[in-house]
Write a protein that holds these residues in place. Structure first.
Motif: not given
Lengths: 373, 373
Positions: A296, A362-363, A366, A370
């Motif tokens: 990420a 992990t969230e 992301d 973004d």
């Protein structure tokens, strides 16, 4: 070489401020601030505590001041040191306090040589103990700059603190680096304190304990807090050279009398009965998180060094320096809470530190991809 | 006024030496050396520990540095103080260390005023913290000689430590005595540290906590170690004036990070759920032992003061001064192990201290009566 005092307000440490801000935020936030493991402790630890609850009343009385004999023997056997050198402490926090106090009490100078960035408790302890902290910027990879450390050291140097695997950089110091630091300590009659509390979180395969470097000027500190996911139990230890251990035990006795016995009993059971697979599983869990998180960071165009150990990632985002303001902005706008880099010194004051001890790593990755991508 | 250093070898405290000698003796010996309660802890304490063993993993992580909020609130409500004033510590040992450190860090002198006899940890802590201990002989009944304390106090006095109910004399200091000590502290910008760890063992009905004396120069320390028969759990606390509490919390954080959470959880459960009858029963048990023991002392023709509190008796036997040699002779010839009076200073160096925390206190009493009678 810097000689500054990182942001440290101990009455309310900065990470409490950040966590409070995150808790008040008007949206869902992933906490990547604190260093509390989020996985299960070993089952044997729970069993040890359960059995202890029904022990004879005399088992509830003072353990030996230096720690339960059986625990010290278990540690000594595993670490290949003499049991007399082991002092069981109230976590790595007390172990570091005892080691730094010993270093500063020998009339061998008052300077404490630290890296920049630094785990903020070290300069806090140095100041409390009447020492003067000097900060030496780390190399690009987060390891100590040995030449600069050697340059900075002098007759005034009483103590050098090395934390490996490192919080916050994630560096695993090479054996050569550690040997050089011990040598510098020897040259200036200082003590090298090797804080190895993240020793079970080496992803490089290169970590080697400073216990393998034989010296009267080397103290190793660690704890079960991170490896057994029990930061609240407060069981750690220090391994002192024979010439220093008695004075350290005396201070331990005068400050704390002894560590807490239920916690020592539970740790002993866990130490004896936990399969290496337990530790291996947490390393795998963290490796997966590091993979996802650094993917990420790549997507976000961030600068970072993939951690070789511990469970933190330092990252720099173009045009987004790691100030407290930006940390709060990231909470509000991206839903991710990190730590401002300047909490650890000047070297990384443009950076942010993210702790990977959340199942939502992990969230969070992301969200960062973004937001910055 | 004396200015001596009681016998204190912290690397191997004298009581260890005596216990070792007793263990090696060629006969059965009743141990009246150590201060470990020999009765059952509250059942709720065991239950608290048992339940905690199965708690969610996040309950195993760092408690608040100053102690679990619920425990601090429970303490604050019971002691009628503001919760912000309460610091949960690693036993009374750490509470006294924090209080004495605070006293000595205010640039208000370096003298620590202590009684003779004294609990040996106090001068040990004073010395470690860079203070100079001054000892003032107690009155005949074992209470501080207030006039002599007033005489001894000066601008150099940073700290006065008062332990009530007292170890080793058994005296319960009167409210007037405590108020006078606080007044002396105020006059000389010192701190009065009231160590009340034996507060549940008042047989006189006259004990009153120093918390009832309102002053910015008074710190109260205590622990659950004796009252709940859990000296090995290491849960105590200090109540600081508002003006001093933040600095004490900072030192606590820098030394220990936090106290051990399993122990705090168990104590909280016990504090909430234990009936006053539990504490009453231990007082009755001890009163019976004091009766039997002092009867035997009468039969032996010993000089003694019946303890008003705590669980120790000081006694003097004609022609048998309280030296280490005589302590060892008593072990070999009477089968009773006590502590030499000179372990506590000069005032009682002819005396012996007997701890009543053994189910065999009456048997020991009979042995003493036979031996000396």
């Amino acid at each position: 070489m810097l000689s500054v005092d990182p942001h440290m307000d101990y009455d309310e440490p900065l990470f409490f401020q950040v966590m409070k801000y995150a808790a008040r935020a008007d949206r869902d936030v992933v906490d990547m601030v604190s260093g509390n493991p989020d996985w299960e402790p070993p089952e044997a630890l729970r069993r040890g505590l359960r059995e202890y609850a029904d022990a004879d009343a005399d088992q509830f009385q003072y353990p030996a001041s230096e720690g339960l004999r059986a625990l010290r023997e278990e540690i000594a056997a595993r670490r290949n040191v003499d049991v007399s050198q082991v002092v069981v402490t109230n976590g790595a926090g007390e172990a570091n306090y005892l080691a730094m106090a010993r270093a500063l009490e020998r009339d061998a100078g008052s300077e404490v040589l630290l890296t920049d960035p630094v785990y903020p408790y070290y300069p806090g302890k140095a100041k409390m103990l009447g020492g003067d902290a000097t900060f030496v910027a780390v190399d690009r990879d987060g390891s100590p700059d040995v030449a600069a450390m050697r340059e900075a050291a002098s007759e005034e140097t009483a103590c050098i603190v090395a934390n490996t695997p490192n919080n916050p950089t994630g560096a695993v110091y090479s054996r050569e680096t550690m040997a050089a630091l011990v040598e510098i300590a020897e040259e200036h009659d200082a003590l090298l304190v090797a804080d190895e509390v993240y020793d079970h979180f080496d992803f490089s395969g290169r970590f080697e304990s400073a216990l393998t470097i034989d010296s009267e000027h080397r103290v190793v500190t660690t704890a079960f807090s991170k490896s057994m996911a029990i930061t609240g139990f407060r069981v750690g230890y220090a391994v002192f050279p024979e010439s220093l251990v008695d004075a350290a035990k005396t201070r331990h006795m005068l400050v704390n009398v002894a560590g807490s016995r239920p916690a020592q009993v539970a740790v002993l059971e866990a130490l004896r009965e936990t399969d290496p697979a337990y530790y291996e599983a947490t390393r795998e869990l963290l490796t997966d998180r590091i993979d996802a998180f650094t993917d990420a960071l790549d997507a976000a165009g961030a600068e970072y060094e993939r951690p070789d150990g511990a469970f933190y990632v330092m990252a720099r985002f173009e045009g987004f320096p790691g100030t407290l303001d930006n940390v709060e902005r990231l909470i509000d706008e991206a839903g991710v809470a990190g730590m401002p880099g300047d909490a650890f010194g000047e070297r990384y004051d443009d950076w942010l530190r993210f702790a990977l001890v959340t199942p939502r790593a992990t969230e969070a990755a992301d969200r960062l991809a973004d937001y910055f991508g």
